[in-house]
Enzyme design. Structure first.
Site: not given
Ligand code: TPP
Ligand code: MG
Lengths: 335, 334
Positions: A69, A138
């Site tokens: 990322e 999440h």
């Protein structure tokens, strides 16, 4: 959920398809644009947003990345500084934390710190929000954190029109723009004019007019708030619903105009309450419209817990229409 | 590029210039240290004493159009690259005549005209950015080399590994230049890395890598020319590990508790300027008088740079929030 929009020759589509149409349009219109992120190509996007784009634009411009990322977000920054117009997809806000250094320390600082010699015309898209029983790691809603950072712009498209139209406008910006797509919106469907295109990204919009209380919200919470407004109407309360659309900068003018009219305000924000965007909006109302308020400002935020997995607990942790109804009535002094 | 271009220029003129560049960095920084004690320069300041051959050798091999990403220890790179010394000194002072308007200071020298993409004060933070410059080169089909300087400490960061992998995976024209001075602040390489042979890490990513004596400017330039030519021709990354040593403290706040004076002293004879100058003299390529002349010219330049910085002005507070976002002024870097 259904959304009706005016316009000739409308077509039926989902929010997901609207984002895809925006991507396709941008890729076709500007050679400098490319999409880069985890599983955007062969997999078709973790929420199937970029499905089909690889076949159309090839692997150079629909660029699958490794699980890096920070690395590929930084690469987006460098490419933007060297004349490209990258769209970095960070899967979800949960994983964006691994790229936070690049977003905060590079993308957001470079123009100011270099004395305006370099800019970063980069768009970063990511999914955000809870509601799919994905449990604590999440289900974050951290767009309010990003809205804290000078040097970037933060958008939260809640409607099909904005999902279709914000991307192109964001790509014209000379500075980094983060676009947060709430995961609960990808499947909403409705009609859009076939020729729907770019929309402004600097104005909040009143989605429902009312005179009794201003419900100020954005993103996935917009639909719950509209649902609450319908319920309130059945009880004779006319709520005005303000969709912020841009979380940074905030459109104070539209917010204050609404609060000035209704004299009551409730902020609905899926982020946690402490140190939230809702807190910022509340404080701005205090600073700018204190004398037009008839009652304390209300807030409906997520409960201050890691979002749990079981449906009933997840529902209880998030803002829901009944909570919004209760908060609106409380603001109006009606139990 | 021709094969000849990959060889170091051994002309006397070029040798003199390399010596001049190194002395220029050294004396500029000596002045900065003095100005720091006078509180003319504030904040964090990291000197390059002992490492000058790396910037001079590598940048000599680059073309003006190539791009450079550097760290917070970047005065040398900026000066060699051609960022005017006046504007670097003004930046050290925080004056608006500085190369970053005075907003960055010592750690954030930027210069769009010199393709100098900044000093970055986040260890490892410049590597992904350099990969992005390489990606732009790749997609735009240019022939640029995108050079990225970083320290041995950065090697422990995830961004280092992510960046090497991306550059190799996507075949991007990035020249990674590791300035291995054996320490990250006070942490020796040996207590930071399980594998202290840094260039081997690059090999794991299938990046051609090379070690060079970073205290020998001729060797650095020769290696850098090979590396630059390889990147320019193959459009693939290349990794150069320059073994060097920092003779001064990490920053102006470092009492150097982590190393013995004897260790530092043992490195002094290898110090790049005296070594190169001695070699030039022994080979009758330079006369001591010439060095005095060079030094005199450099000192005059430094004096002028200090005068420029002193005469510089503070950016008006009214402009504090200018350029958080672009305004009507078109940035020169795009
Ligand atoms: C991400 C990050 N962690 C820690 C620091 C604090 N810090 C500044 S310089 C430095 C040492 C870096 O060493 P190295 O990369 O070898 O470069 P050198 O200073 O030796 O040139 C550290 C730990 C930082 N600036 N950034
Ligand atoms: Mg080091």
């Amino acid at each position: 959920m259904q959304q009706e929009l005016p316009g000739t020759d409308p077509i039926e589509l989902t929010y997901r398809e609207a984002v895809r149409a925006a991507l396709r349009d941008a890729l076709a219109r500007d050679k400098r644009v490319f999409l880069m992120g985890e599983d955007v190509g062969r997999y078709g996007g973790c929420y199937a947003v970029s499905h089909g784009l690889l076949a159309e634009f090839g692997p150079e411009r629909i660029r699958d990345t490794p699980l890096s990322e920070s690395g590929f977000t930084g690469a987006g920054i460098g490419a933007a500084m060297a004349g490209m117009r990258p769209i970095v997809e960070l899967m979800t806000v949960n994983f964006s934390l691994l790229a936070l250094d690049q977003i905060l320390n590079s993308a957001a600082t470079v123009r100011h710190m270099s004395g305006n010699q370099f800019g970063v015309p980069l768009v970063i898209r990511m999914a955000t929000g809870a509601g799919r029983q994905l449990a604590a790691q999440h289900s974050h809603s951290l767009e309010g954190w990003y809205a804290h950072i000078p040097g970037i712009k933060v958008l939260a498209p809640a409607t099909l029109e904005d999902a279709r139209g914000m991307l192109w406008t964001a790509l014209q910006e000379p500075d980094p723009v983060l676009i947060f797509e709430n995961v609960m919106l990808y499947n909403i469907s409705g009609k859009l004019p076939r020729d729907a295109g770019a929309v402004s990204i600097d104005k909040a919009v009143v989605r429902r007019w009312g005179s009794d209380v201003s419900l100020i919200t954005y993103g996935g919470s917009l639909w719950k708030t509209l649902e609450a407004a319908t319920a309130l109407a059945a009880e004779g309360i006319e709520a005005e619903v303000v969709d912020l659309r841009s979380l940074r900068p905030l459109d104070d003018v539209t917010i204050m105009a609404s609060v000035g009219k209704t004299r009551h305000a409730v902020v609905v924000d899926e982020g946690w309450r402490s140190g939230s965007l809702a807190a910022e909006i509340g404080m701005r109302i205090i600073e700018q419209a204190f004398w037009s308020l008839d009652a304390p400002i209300g807030r409906v935020c997520s409960e201050e817990v890691p979002i749990p997995y079981p449906r009933h607990l997840e529902n209880a942790a998030l803002p829901q229409a009944p909570k919004i109804v209760t908060a609106a009535k409380a603001a109006l002094g009606r139990a | 590029m021709t094969v000849a271009a990959a060889k170091p220029h051994l002309s006397r003129e070029h040798m003199l210039d390399m010596l001049r560049q190194m002395i220029r960095i050294r004396r500029f920084e000596d002045k900065c240290a003095e100005l720091y004690t006078q509180e003319k320069i504030r904040g964090f300041m990291h000197l390059y004493d002992g490492e000058e051959a790396v910037a001079v050798g590598v940048i000599a091999a680059l073309e003006k159009r190539d791009r450079i990403v550097a760290t917070y220890r970047e005065h040398g790179q900026a000066l060699v690259r051609g960022v005017p010394m006046t504007s670097v000194m003004a930046e050290m002072y925080g004056k608006q005549e500085g190369c970053s308007r005075g907003r960055g200071g010592s750690m954030h020298l930027f210069n769009a005209a010199a393709n100098f993409y900044g000093g970055n004060a986040i260890v490892g933070g410049g590597l992904p950015l350099a990969v992005g410059l390489g990606l732009a080169s790749h997609m735009q089909g240019d022939d640029l080399v995108n050079a990225c300087f970083f320290g041995d400490g950065a090697v422990a960061e995830g961004e280092f590994h992510e960046s090497l992998n991306l550059a190799a995976l996507w075949q991007l024209p990035v020249l990674f230049v590791c300035e291995n001075n054996l320490y990250g602040m006070g942490t020796a390489l040996a207590i930071s890395e399980s594998e202290t042979d840094i260039h081997r890490k690059a090999e794991c990513y299938r990046i051609t890598s090379e070690i060079v004596d970073g205290m020998d400017v001729v060797a650095v330039e020769a290696a850098a020319r090979r590396a630059v030519q390889a990147v320019r021709d193959t459009r693939k990354p290349y990794f150069l590990e320059c073994r060097t040593y920092r003779l001064r403290a990490h920053s102006m706040f470092d009492p150097q508790l982590y190393r013995d004076k004897a260790e530092v002293d043992s490195w002094r004879p290898r110090e790049p300027i005296a070594r190169f100058q001695g070699w030039l003299e022994a080979n009758h390529m330079i006369h001591p008088d010439e060095v005095s002349r060079l030094t005199g010219e450099i000192d005059a330049e430094i004096e002028a740079a200090v005068a420029f910085a002193e005469a510089g002005t503070w950016e008006p507070v009214e402009q504090l929030s200018r350029f958080v976002y672009a305004d009507s002024v078109v940035p020169t870097g795009q």
